[in-house]
Design an enzyme around this catalytic site. Structure first.
Site, PDB file in Angstrom:
ATOM      1  N   GLY A 158       0.836  -1.192   0.000  1.00  0.00           N
ATOM      2  CA  GLY A 158       0.000   0.000   0.000  1.00  0.00           C
ATOM      3  C   GLY A 158       0.873   1.244   0.000  1.00  0.00           C
ATOM      4  N   ARG A 242       1.105  -4.854  12.495  1.00  0.00           N
ATOM      5  CA  ARG A 242       0.460  -5.126  13.771  1.00  0.00           C
ATOM      6  C   ARG A 242       1.036  -6.425  14.338  1.00  0.00           C
ATOM      7  NH1 ARG A 242      -0.931  -0.602  13.522  1.00  0.00           N
ATOM      8  NH2 ARG A 242      -2.999   0.336  13.915  1.00  0.00           N
ATOM      9  N   GLU A 271       0.954  -4.966  23.656  1.00  0.00           N
ATOM     10  CA  GLU A 271       1.917  -3.866  23.759  1.00  0.00           C
ATOM     11  C   GLU A 271       1.686  -3.132  25.073  1.00  0.00           C
ATOM     12  OE1 GLU A 271       2.289  -3.005  18.945  1.00  0.00           O
ATOM     13  OE2 GLU A 271       1.228  -1.569  20.234  1.00  0.00           O
ATOM     14  N   HIS A 290       6.159   0.609  19.256  1.00  0.00           N
ATOM     15  CA  HIS A 290       5.116   1.089  18.341  1.00  0.00           C
ATOM     16  C   HIS A 290       5.195   2.606  18.190  1.00  0.00           C
ATOM     17  CE1 HIS A 290       0.852   0.038  16.667  1.00  0.00           C
ATOM     18  NE2 HIS A 290       1.520   0.874  15.884  1.00  0.00           N
TER      19      HIS A 290
END
Length: 326
Positions: A158, A242, A271, A290
């Site tokens: 993407g 993810r 997380e 993250h």
């Protein structure tokens, strides 16, 4: 004019919420109330709230909260991924959902390449050696692997995947990609990318496997024992998508056994990982918390896009980044 501004609910400012440096954007357009203050008098505040401005998945869009917001029109999510949202339920309430694609791509792609480089050249280990207070000499056996001229396999081509490919091209890497739909010839030529219809082929050929997919039922557990066994023993897995895209038990086994060389992860599940999770103790794993979008410039762009999306809904205008249930 001040009294005409709509009310918006946010998680908090500081700690797990918004950084202070972006609040000017939100306060310009909204009356802001933090979740903690809202809960202290939800009967008074609830009917006023027309927008939830969600940051780091907070405040959580649970039915128990949404029931307190009869005037809610829009949930503006900060970030692209919406796997934490029950879209069918939220939209059934007449609430629009938006996200912030595009503006996150450069920072996330930078982070992806940073993880790749840090793992390949063992940068963190090098820093730890130099920072050791009793160090007397620098051993010359801290050997990494070559990035220039290696093969980068991107799963998920993407906007972010394409940005990663651009950066890989700058390192003279051979770019392979696997995607649900093949990109145009022009897109492929722009970054010198070659399509692999079968993901297995990409896994077998790549020196670095980069995960840049959205989390969906189809991509949950996408990389597990079988897929890791197809990778080269010298290969590195990089995940900026993810945590649930990777079977972490399978990854631990692959890293311990030498099935693959290393892993570099900006995302895990959960997380943060529990303190005793085996991934945290492996020498061939690099984990960051993250932070793919965590730059001041990108954060301000994200918050501005959130505000623009929410205001478009509230003003009855065309919604730039609406997300609808499949």
């Amino acid at each position: 004019m001040e009294d005409n501004k709509p009310w918006a609910l946010v998680s908090e400012v500081g700690k797990l919420g918004y950084i202070e440096e972006v609040m000017d954007i939100l306060k310009q357009h909204f009356h802001i109330i933090c979740h903690k203050d809202f809960l202290q008098n939800s009967l008074v505040h609830g009917p006023k709230i027309q927008a939830i401005l969600m940051w780091e998945n907070l405040p959580a869009a649970e039915p128990s909260l949404l029931r307190l917001l009869p005037s809610l029109k829009v949930l503006a999510n900060g970030g692209v991924g919406i796997d934490h949202l029950d879209l069918p339920y939220i939209t059934s309430l007449g609430v629009k959902v938006t996200n912030t694609p595009g503006v996150v791509s450069d920072a996330t792609a930078d982070m992806a390449m940073g993880l790749l480089l840090a793992s390949a050249r063992r940068i963190v280990e090098g820093h730890q050696i130099v920072a050791e207070p009793n160090i007397a000499y620098i051993a010359q056996n801290l050997m990494g692997v070559e990035v220039t001229g290696s093969t980068l396999g991107i799963i998920g081509m993407g906007h972010i995947g394409c940005k990663i490919a651009q950066r890989g091209k700058g390192f003279d890497m051979k770019i392979l990609y696997h995607n649900r739909n093949r990109r145009s010839v022009a897109d492929e030529q722009a970054v010198g990318a070659s399509y692999r219809e079968n993901m297995d082929d990409l896994l077998k050929e790549s020196d670095f496997v980069m995960l840049a997919v959205n989390l969906t039922p189809e991509t949950t557990g996408l990389i597990s024992h079988r897929e890791l066994s197809l990778m080269k023993p010298t290969a590195t897995l990089v995940n900026i998508s993810r945590g649930l895209v990777v079977d972490q038990d399978a990854l631990v086994k692959a890293l311990r056994s030498g099935t693959i060389r290393a892993a570099a992860l900006d995302v895990t599940h959960p997380e943060p990982l529990p303190r005793d999770h085996p991934l945290r103790g492996l020498p061939n794993v690099l984990i960051t918390p993250h932070v793919g979008t965590n730059t001041y410039a990108t954060t301000r762009k994200m918050v501005q896009k959130m505000a623009d999306n929410a205001l478009a809904v509230l003003n009855g205008q065309s919604i730039p980044n609406e997300v609808k249930p499949n």
